[in-house]
Motif scaffolding. Structure first.
Motif, PDB file in Angstrom:
ATOM      1  N   THR A  48       0.841  -1.195   0.000  1.00 55.73           N
ATOM      2  CA  THR A  48       0.000   0.000   0.000  1.00 55.73           C
ATOM      3  C   THR A  48       0.879   1.249   0.000  1.00 55.73           C
ATOM      4  O   THR A  48       2.090   1.188   0.270  1.00 55.73           O
ATOM      5  CB  THR A  48      -0.904   0.048   1.246  1.00 55.73           C
ATOM      6  OG1 THR A  48      -0.088   0.176   2.407  1.00 55.73           O
ATOM      7  CG2 THR A  48      -1.773  -1.188   1.346  1.00 55.73           C
ATOM      8  N   TYR A  49       0.244   2.372  -0.283  1.00 55.76           N
ATOM      9  CA  TYR A  49       0.935   3.649  -0.117  1.00 55.76           C
ATOM     10  C   TYR A  49       1.077   3.912   1.373  1.00 55.76           C
ATOM     11  O   TYR A  49       0.235   3.514   2.175  1.00 55.76           O
ATOM     12  CB  TYR A  49       0.142   4.791  -0.753  1.00 55.76           C
ATOM     13  CG  TYR A  49       0.216   4.803  -2.259  1.00 55.76           C
ATOM     14  CD1 TYR A  49       1.332   5.303  -2.911  1.00 55.76           C
ATOM     15  CD2 TYR A  49      -0.834   4.308  -3.022  1.00 55.76           C
ATOM     16  CE1 TYR A  49       1.405   5.313  -4.293  1.00 55.76           C
ATOM     17  CE2 TYR A  49      -0.775   4.313  -4.404  1.00 55.76           C
ATOM     18  CZ  TYR A  49       0.343   4.810  -5.032  1.00 55.76           C
ATOM     19  OH  TYR A  49       0.413   4.819  -6.391  1.00 55.76           O
ATOM     20  N   ASP A  50       2.146   4.591   1.741  1.00 56.31           N
ATOM     21  CA  ASP A  50       2.370   4.951   3.137  1.00 56.31           C
ATOM     22  C   ASP A  50       1.427   6.100   3.485  1.00 56.31           C
ATOM     23  O   ASP A  50       1.598   7.223   3.014  1.00 56.31           O
ATOM     24  CB  ASP A  50       3.835   5.359   3.339  1.00 56.31           C
ATOM     25  CG  ASP A  50       4.178   5.586   4.795  1.00 56.31           C
ATOM     26  OD1 ASP A  50       3.422   5.115   5.668  1.00 56.31           O
ATOM     27  OD2 ASP A  50       5.215   6.231   5.058  1.00 56.31           O
ATOM     28  N   ASP A  51       0.403   5.794   4.268  1.00 57.26           N
ATOM     29  CA  ASP A  51      -0.625   6.775   4.598  1.00 57.26           C
ATOM     30  C   ASP A  51      -1.186   6.426   5.971  1.00 57.26           C
ATOM     31  O   ASP A  51      -1.497   5.265   6.228  1.00 57.26           O
ATOM     32  CB  ASP A  51      -1.728   6.700   3.535  1.00 57.26           C
ATOM     33  CG  ASP A  51      -2.766   7.783   3.683  1.00 57.26           C
ATOM     34  OD1 ASP A  51      -3.383   7.879   4.773  1.00 57.26           O
ATOM     35  OD2 ASP A  51      -2.987   8.530   2.720  1.00 57.26           O
ATOM     36  N   PRO A  52      -1.332   7.396   6.861  1.00 56.95           N
ATOM     37  CA  PRO A  52      -1.843   7.104   8.203  1.00 56.95           C
ATOM     38  C   PRO A  52      -3.242   6.491   8.194  1.00 56.95           C
ATOM     39  O   PRO A  52      -3.609   5.754   9.106  1.00 56.95           O
ATOM     40  CB  PRO A  52      -1.849   8.456   8.914  1.00 56.95           C
ATOM     41  CG  PRO A  52      -1.436   9.478   7.940  1.00 56.95           C
ATOM     42  CD  PRO A  52      -0.978   8.805   6.698  1.00 56.95           C
ATOM     43  N   ARG A  53      -4.027   6.738   7.153  1.00 53.81           N
ATOM     44  CA  ARG A  53      -5.377   6.161   7.093  1.00 53.81           C
ATOM     45  C   ARG A  53      -5.344   4.650   6.911  1.00 53.81           C
ATOM     46  O   ARG A  53      -6.334   3.966   7.168  1.00 53.81           O
ATOM     47  CB  ARG A  53      -6.178   6.797   5.956  1.00 53.81           C
ATOM     48  CG  ARG A  53      -6.432   8.284   6.183  1.00 53.81           C
ATOM     49  CD  ARG A  53      -7.082   8.915   5.007  1.00 53.81           C
ATOM     50  NE  ARG A  53      -6.115   8.976   3.901  1.00 53.81           N
ATOM     51  CZ  ARG A  53      -6.349   9.547   2.732  1.00 53.81           C
ATOM     52  NH1 ARG A  53      -7.527  10.101   2.489  1.00 53.81           N
ATOM     53  NH2 ARG A  53      -5.420   9.566   1.805  1.00 53.81           N
ATOM     54  N   ALA A  54      -4.200   4.099   6.502  1.00 52.81           N
ATOM     55  CA  ALA A  54      -4.076   2.653   6.328  1.00 52.81           C
ATOM     56  C   ALA A  54      -3.990   1.918   7.668  1.00 52.81           C
ATOM     57  O   ALA A  54      -4.051   0.688   7.700  1.00 52.81           O
ATOM     58  CB  ALA A  54      -2.850   2.325   5.478  1.00 52.81           C
TER      59      ALA A  54
END
Length: 104
Positions: A48-54
């Motif tokens: 996945t993309y590095d994103d806090p929502r993950a």
């Protein structure tokens, strides 16, 4: 009847393990057999993309089945799935999140 699209989200703490996870899912549709024939329509995994929502989930596997019965076979009887789970077990940070939906 609709196909089943299954998404499995993993937290894999060591980034060096991500390519092996992707490789495992890239061959799963060929490796998994039911009655001597492949039964998974498609399978692949991606970081996945590095994103806090993950919420820490950094790898997603997408697996498509012809039916819910095929997905149940995958979960309960498939030796290729058992081998995949065994290979990823020590590399994940907790149990995966699994969701599935009707697909086209």
């Amino acid at each position: 009847m609709s196909k089943i699209v299954r998404l499995t989200l993993f937290k894999i703490p060591n980034a060096a393990d991500l390519p092996d996870a992707a490789k495992s899912y890239s061959t799963l549709a060929q490796d998994a057999q039911k009655d001597g024939k492949p039964y998974i329509i498609s399978s692949h995994g991606n970081q996945t993309y590095d994103d806090p929502r993950a919420q820490g989930y950094n790898f997603v596997a997408r697996t498509v089945f012809e039916s819910k019965a095929d997905m149940d076979y995958y979960d309960n009887e498939c030796s290729a799935h058992a081998a995949l789970k065994n290979s990823l077990k020590s590399k994940t940070g907790g149990p995966p999140l699994v969701v599935y939906v009707d697909g086209q």
